[in-house]
Write a protein that holds these residues in place. Structure first.
Motif, short mmCIF file in Angstrom:
data_model
loop_
_atom_site.label_atom_id
_atom_site.label_comp_id
_atom_site.label_asym_id
_atom_site.label_seq_id
_atom_site.Cartn_x
_atom_site.Cartn_y
_atom_site.Cartn_z
N ILE A 103 20.30 -30.36 31.79
CA ILE A 103 19.83 -31.74 32.38
C ILE A 103 19.01 -30.93 33.56
O ILE A 103 19.59 -30.18 34.41
N GLY A 142 27.37 -33.30 37.31
CA GLY A 142 26.95 -32.72 35.77
C GLY A 142 27.85 -31.65 35.28
O GLY A 142 28.19 -31.55 34.17
N HIS A 177 28.07 -29.82 31.57
CA HIS A 177 26.38 -29.70 31.38
C HIS A 177 25.78 -28.40 32.26
O HIS A 177 26.27 -28.07 33.35
N MET A 181 23.28 -27.75 34.70
CA MET A 181 22.24 -28.42 35.68
C MET A 181 21.28 -27.64 36.10
O MET A 181 21.55 -26.35 36.64
N ASP A 206 17.34 -31.32 27.50
CA ASP A 206 17.79 -32.22 26.91
C ASP A 206 17.47 -33.83 27.69
O ASP A 206 17.44 -34.85 26.92
N ALA A 207 17.70 -33.68 28.95
CA ALA A 207 17.27 -34.95 29.58
C ALA A 207 16.91 -34.41 30.95
O ALA A 207 16.94 -33.61 31.55
N ILE A 229 25.59 -39.64 34.90
CA ILE A 229 25.70 -38.73 33.88
C ILE A 229 26.16 -39.21 32.65
O ILE A 229 25.62 -39.07 31.67
N LEU A 247 23.32 -40.97 30.91
CA LEU A 247 22.63 -40.12 30.35
C LEU A 247 23.34 -39.55 28.82
O LEU A 247 22.83 -39.46 27.79
N GLU A 248 24.75 -39.49 28.94
CA GLU A 248 25.39 -38.94 27.71
C GLU A 248 25.31 -40.27 26.60
O GLU A 248 25.13 -39.81 25.55
#
Length: 309
Positions: A3, A22, A27, A29, A60-61, A284, A287-288
C-alpha cells in the motif's frame, strides 16, 4: 498487500497513523512524496517513477492524502495509478469534486441536501444584491480554494461585507458568500465517514473570540451523538461526490442540519483523540474490503492476543 501513502509530509500525525495501522495489519506500507512522483503516459506500459528514476513496481492500493495546494498534481498522479489498475481510497475524480466548493455545493443542492444559503457572483456591480440574496450581514465570505478555516471571513456589517467581497474580487479571487448561522454559536459537527458509514463524530467548538470551529484555528473537540438525519446527510454527501473516506462538516440550525462542506483528506489527530477510535485502522480495513483481501489467521490471532493484554 503493498500500500502506497501518497502525501506531502511523512511526519504528520495522520500519515504516521496510516503507516502504523497498515503495518499492524501485516501490509507493506510505503510513503511517496507527491511532488517527487512523475508519470509516463503510454497505453501499453503506463508507469509511475519516483525520485529521479526509480520505477515503482507492483502496487496493490494507494491512499491519496492530498493537501489543497497540490490538488492538481496530486490528482494527476492518483489518476495514473488508477489507469494502471491500482485500487485507490478516494478516486482522483472524487477528490477534485470535493475541492471545488462551488461545484460540490451545487451537487449537494441538486441532491436535496440542505446547506446554508450561498451566493456566487463575479462582477462587483452585483455585490449589494449578492449580500441581500443570502440574508444580509452578518455573513460568511469563503475563498473557493481555502481549507482548515483559512480563507474564511466573517463580515459583520453591510459595509464590511461589501469591502471584503469587492477587495477579493479585485484580486480575481473566486469566492462564495454564505449566510451566517447564528444559532450554531461557533460550533459544528465533524462526521468521519468510511465506506458509506459514519464511524466517528465530534462536536467542534470555536476558541474564545473566534467563529471558526476548526481545530487548526484553536477550536476544541468532544464526542457527540448524532441524530439519524445528521448521519444520513453525512453518508449521502459522500455518495454524491463518490468518496470512500471523508470528513463531513454539518451545522445544527433552527431548520435542521445544514451541510457545510466535505473534506476528502480529513485529519485524524483531533477526532481520534476525542473519540478513542482507531480511524486509521478503519481506513485500511476499507481498502482490504475493496480488494477482497482476507487477513491470515495467524495475524488475527496475534491481533487478538495484543488487544487482550
Amino acid at each position: 498487500m503493498r500500500i502506497v501513502l501518497l502525501a506531502s509530509n511523512p511526519d504528520l500525525y495522520s500519515n504516521r497513523r496510516l503507516i502504523e495501522a497498515g503495518e499492524e495489519r501485516g501490509h507493506e506500507m510505503q510513503f511517496l512524496n507527491i511532488r517527487q512522483c512523475y508519470i509516463r503516459l503510454d497505453a501499453k506500459n503506463p508507469e509511475v517513477h519516483y525520485r529521479g528514476g526509480d520505477v515503482l513496481g507492483a502496487v496493490d492500493a494507494v491512499i491519496p492524502r492530498i493537501r489543497p495546494s497540490v490538488t492538481f498534481y496530486g490528482c494527476a498522479v492518483t489518476r495514473q495509478f488508477e489507469s494502471m489498475g491500482v485500487e485507490v481510497l478516494n478516486s482522483a475524480q472524487a477528490i477534485t469534486a470535493s475541492r471545488d466548493k462551488l461545484y460540490a455545493s451545487q451537487e449537494f443542492v441538486r441532491s436535496g441536501l440542505n446547506s446554508p444559503i450561498t451566493g456566487f457572483a463575479d462582477s462587483p456591480h452585483d455585490t449589494v444584491d449578492l449580500i441581500q440574496m443570502v440574508g444580509g450581514a452578518p455573513l460568511i465570505v469563503k475563498l473557493l480554494e481555502g481549507a482548515q478555516g483559512k480563507g474564511v471571513v466573517l463580515a459583520e456589517t453591510q459595509k464590511a461585507a461589501e469591502s471584503v467581497i469587492n477587495a477579493l474580487q479585485s484580486l480575481d479571487a473566486n469566492l462564495l458568500v454564505q449566510e451566517f448561522i447564528k444559532e450554531a454559536s461557533g460550533s459544528d459537527l465533524r462526521c468521519f465517514v468510511v465506506g458509506g458509514k459514519v464511524v466517528a463524530a465530534i462536536e467542534r467548538r470555536a476558541a474564545q473570540g473566534e467563529y471558526r470551529a476548526n481545530l487548526h484555528q484553536g477550536g476544541s473537540a468532544s464526542m457527540v451523538q448524532l441524530e439519524p438525519e445528521e448521519k444520513q446527510m453525512a453518508v449521502k454527501a459522500c455518495k454524491v461526490l463518490g468518496l470512500d473516506v471523508a470528513g463531513v462538516d454539518i451545522l445544527r440550525s433552527h431548520r435542521g442540519p445544514l451541510l457545510l462542506e466535505v473534506n476528502s483528506s480529513p485529519g485524524l489527530e483531533g477526532i481520534e483523540a476525542a473519540t478513542g477510535k482507531d480511524l486509521a485502522g478503519k481506513m485500511i480495513q476499507k481498502l482490504e474490503r475493496k480488494l477482497g483481501w482476507v487477513r491470515p489467521l495467524a495475524q488475527d490471532a496475534a491481533a487478538q492476543t495484543s488487544a487482550s493484554r
